[in-house]
Design a protein around this motif. Structure first.
Motif, PDB file in Angstrom:
ATOM      1  N   ARG A   1       0.833  -1.213   0.000  1.00 28.26           N
ATOM      2  CA  ARG A   1       0.000   0.000   0.000  1.00 28.26           C
ATOM      3  C   ARG A   1       0.868   1.265   0.000  1.00 28.26           C
ATOM      4  N   GLU A   2       1.952   1.227   0.728  1.00 26.54           N
ATOM      5  CA  GLU A   2       2.861   2.381   0.772  1.00 26.54           C
ATOM      6  C   GLU A   2       3.479   2.627  -0.606  1.00 26.54           C
ATOM      7  N   ALA A   3       3.888   1.571  -1.259  1.00 23.63           N
ATOM      8  CA  ALA A   3       4.459   1.701  -2.607  1.00 23.63           C
ATOM      9  C   ALA A   3       3.423   2.244  -3.588  1.00 23.63           C
ATOM     10  N   ILE A   4       2.203   1.761  -3.490  1.00 24.30           N
ATOM     11  CA  ILE A   4       1.124   2.238  -4.360  1.00 24.30           C
ATOM     12  C   ILE A   4       0.851   3.719  -4.100  1.00 24.30           C
ATOM     13  N   ALA A   5       0.808   4.121  -2.848  1.00 28.48           N
ATOM     14  CA  ALA A   5       0.563   5.532  -2.503  1.00 28.48           C
ATOM     15  C   ALA A   5       1.676   6.423  -3.056  1.00 28.48           C
ATOM     16  N   THR A   6       2.913   5.959  -2.986  1.00 27.93           N
ATOM     17  CA  THR A   6       4.040   6.724  -3.529  1.00 27.93           C
ATOM     18  C   THR A   6       3.882   6.897  -5.037  1.00 27.93           C
ATOM     19  N   LEU A   7       3.518   5.820  -5.726  1.00 33.32           N
ATOM     20  CA  LEU A   7       3.302   5.905  -7.174  1.00 33.32           C
ATOM     21  C   LEU A   7       2.155   6.846  -7.509  1.00 33.32           C
ATOM     22  N   GLN A   8       1.054   6.731  -6.803  1.00 36.03           N
ATOM     23  CA  GLN A   8      -0.090   7.603  -7.075  1.00 36.03           C
ATOM     24  C   GLN A   8       0.265   9.067  -6.871  1.00 36.03           C
ATOM     25  N   ALA A   9       1.034   9.369  -5.858  1.00 42.07           N
ATOM     26  CA  ALA A   9       1.440  10.758  -5.613  1.00 42.07           C
ATOM     27  C   ALA A   9       2.330  11.274  -6.741  1.00 42.07           C
ATOM     28  N   ALA A  10       3.184  10.410  -7.273  1.00 39.53           N
ATOM     29  CA  ALA A  10       4.093  10.812  -8.344  1.00 39.53           C
ATOM     30  C   ALA A  10       3.386  10.949  -9.691  1.00 39.53           C
ATOM     31  N   ILE A  11       2.321  10.195  -9.891  1.00 38.46           N
ATOM     32  CA  ILE A  11       1.643  10.154 -11.189  1.00 38.46           C
ATOM     33  C   ILE A  11       0.647  11.289 -11.353  1.00 38.46           C
ATOM     34  N   GLY A  12      -0.132  11.557 -10.339  1.00 28.73           N
ATOM     35  CA  GLY A  12      -1.232  12.504 -10.511  1.00 28.73           C
ATOM     36  C   GLY A  12      -2.335  11.828 -11.315  1.00 28.73           C
ATOM     37  N   SER A  13      -2.865  12.526 -12.303  1.00 26.53           N
ATOM     38  CA  SER A  13      -3.934  11.963 -13.129  1.00 26.53           C
ATOM     39  C   SER A  13      -3.359  11.085 -14.230  1.00 26.53           C
ATOM     40  N   ALA A  14      -3.770   9.830 -14.245  1.00 26.34           N
ATOM     41  CA  ALA A  14      -3.306   8.902 -15.284  1.00 26.34           C
ATOM     42  C   ALA A  14      -3.870   9.270 -16.652  1.00 26.34           C
ATOM     43  N   ARG A  15      -4.928  10.058 -16.696  1.00 24.06           N
ATOM     44  CA  ARG A  15      -5.499  10.501 -17.976  1.00 24.06           C
ATOM     45  C   ARG A  15      -4.503  11.312 -18.782  1.00 24.06           C
ATOM     46  N   ALA A  16      -3.583  11.964 -18.101  1.00 27.93           N
ATOM     47  CA  ALA A  16      -2.578  12.781 -18.788  1.00 27.93           C
ATOM     48  C   ALA A  16      -1.414  11.921 -19.287  1.00 27.93           C
ATOM     49  N   GLY A  17      -1.467  10.634 -19.045  1.00 28.81           N
ATOM     50  CA  GLY A  17      -0.357   9.752 -19.395  1.00 28.81           C
ATOM     51  C   GLY A  17       0.469   9.451 -18.155  1.00 28.81           C
ATOM     52  N   LEU A  18       1.342   8.509 -18.284  1.00 30.14           N
ATOM     53  CA  LEU A  18       2.173   8.082 -17.149  1.00 30.14           C
ATOM     54  C   LEU A  18       3.623   8.462 -17.393  1.00 30.14           C
ATOM     55  N   PRO A  19       4.365   8.728 -16.322  1.00 30.68           N
ATOM     56  CA  PRO A  19       5.807   8.872 -16.498  1.00 30.68           C
ATOM     57  C   PRO A  19       6.361   7.584 -17.129  1.00 30.68           C
ATOM     58  N   GLU A  20       7.353   7.717 -17.964  1.00 32.23           N
ATOM     59  CA  GLU A  20       7.888   6.582 -18.733  1.00 32.23           C
ATOM     60  C   GLU A  20       8.192   5.368 -17.857  1.00 32.23           C
ATOM     61  N   GLU A  21       8.836   5.563 -16.715  1.00 31.03           N
ATOM     62  CA  GLU A  21       9.210   4.445 -15.856  1.00 31.03           C
ATOM     63  C   GLU A  21       7.976   3.716 -15.323  1.00 31.03           C
ATOM     64  N   VAL A  22       6.945   4.485 -14.975  1.00 28.85           N
ATOM     65  CA  VAL A  22       5.710   3.885 -14.466  1.00 28.85           C
ATOM     66  C   VAL A  22       4.992   3.150 -15.595  1.00 28.85           C
ATOM     67  N   PHE A  23       4.937   3.784 -16.788  1.00 25.33           N
ATOM     68  CA  PHE A  23       4.312   3.131 -17.934  1.00 25.33           C
ATOM     69  C   PHE A  23       4.986   1.783 -18.226  1.00 25.33           C
ATOM     70  N   LEU A  24       6.296   1.761 -18.245  1.00 20.84           N
ATOM     71  CA  LEU A  24       7.007   0.508 -18.531  1.00 20.84           C
ATOM     72  C   LEU A  24       6.715  -0.535 -17.456  1.00 20.84           C
ATOM     73  N   PHE A  25       6.637  -0.119 -16.205  1.00 21.43           N
ATOM     74  CA  PHE A  25       6.298  -1.044 -15.129  1.00 21.43           C
ATOM     75  C   PHE A  25       4.890  -1.592 -15.321  1.00 21.43           C
ATOM     76  N   VAL A  26       3.924  -0.704 -15.561  1.00 20.10           N
ATOM     77  CA  VAL A  26       2.538  -1.141 -15.758  1.00 20.10           C
ATOM     78  C   VAL A  26       2.446  -2.086 -16.947  1.00 20.10           C
ATOM     79  N   SER A  27       3.214  -1.813 -18.002  1.00 22.14           N
ATOM     80  CA  SER A  27       3.162  -2.675 -19.192  1.00 22.14           C
ATOM     81  C   SER A  27       3.693  -4.076 -18.911  1.00 22.14           C
TER      82      SER A  27
END
Length: 181
Positions: free
Chosen positions: A12-38
């Motif tokens: 949950r802590e890791a997820i919260a950190t990612l959510q704080a860094a991403i903001g709105s996913a509608r605007a796209g994801l930071p490259e590192e997060v996108f690659l992880f999600v993929s």
């Protein structure tokens, strides 16, 4: 499956950190997060099949770490809560500097997997028949003397150097102007 147990609070802590860094996913994801999600889930993308009056197909040059150099059908991954039509418009603007209209239903759906790769290794691709509604950005026209990632060119049939994952589209590219596919 043998996995070391990771405490739920750490997840949950890791997820919260990612959510704080991403903001709105509608605007796209930071490259590192996108690659992880993929690496966790299939990506859904739209591909734009655009033909001119002579039956030629519009392709864009691609040269990146995942697919190497070659031609591909313009396309992009649908963002969270984004309609396919919105992504089609965004791809046309970003890759072609143009506006398009698209048929309401995809021409076909393909599932593309790469058994040798986890990152960007699974896609569900929707191929849409599109029409140009404005001129292409001439500054993005492909120059064989100076190939640039993202430049466009018209093709009669499928080129030999079509990127591997778009081999599934050869029947549509080779049928251009014939009315078959």
């Amino acid at each position: 499956m043998n996995r070391e147990h990771v405490p739920v609070d750490k997840i949950r802590e890791a997820i919260a950190t990612l959510q704080a860094a991403i903001g709105s996913a509608r605007a796209g994801l930071p490259e590192e997060v996108f690659l992880f999600v993929s690496s966790l889930t299939p990506m859904i993308n739209v591909d734009l099949l655009i033909r001119d009056e002579g039956g030629r197909t519009l392709l864009t040059w691609r040269h990146d770490q995942f697919y190497g150099p070659g031609w591909h059908i313009p396309g992009g991954i649908i963002r969270f809560k984004e309609a396919s039509g919105e992504r089609i418009a965004a791809v046309a603007d970003r890759e072609l500097g143009a506006r398009v209209s698209a048929e309401p239903q995809p021409l076909c759906l393909h599932e593309i997997t790469n058994p040798n790769r986890d990152i960007r290794g699974h896609f569900i691709s929707l191929l849409y028949t599109c029409r140009l509604e404005s001129p292409l950005d001439e500054q993005r026209r492909f120059d064989p003397q100076n190939p640039r990632n993202g430049d466009w060119a018209w093709h009669a049939g499928s080129p030999d150097n079509l990127i591997r994952v778009h081999e599934i589209y050869r029947p549509w590219l080779d049928a251009a102007g014939s009315g078959n596919a």
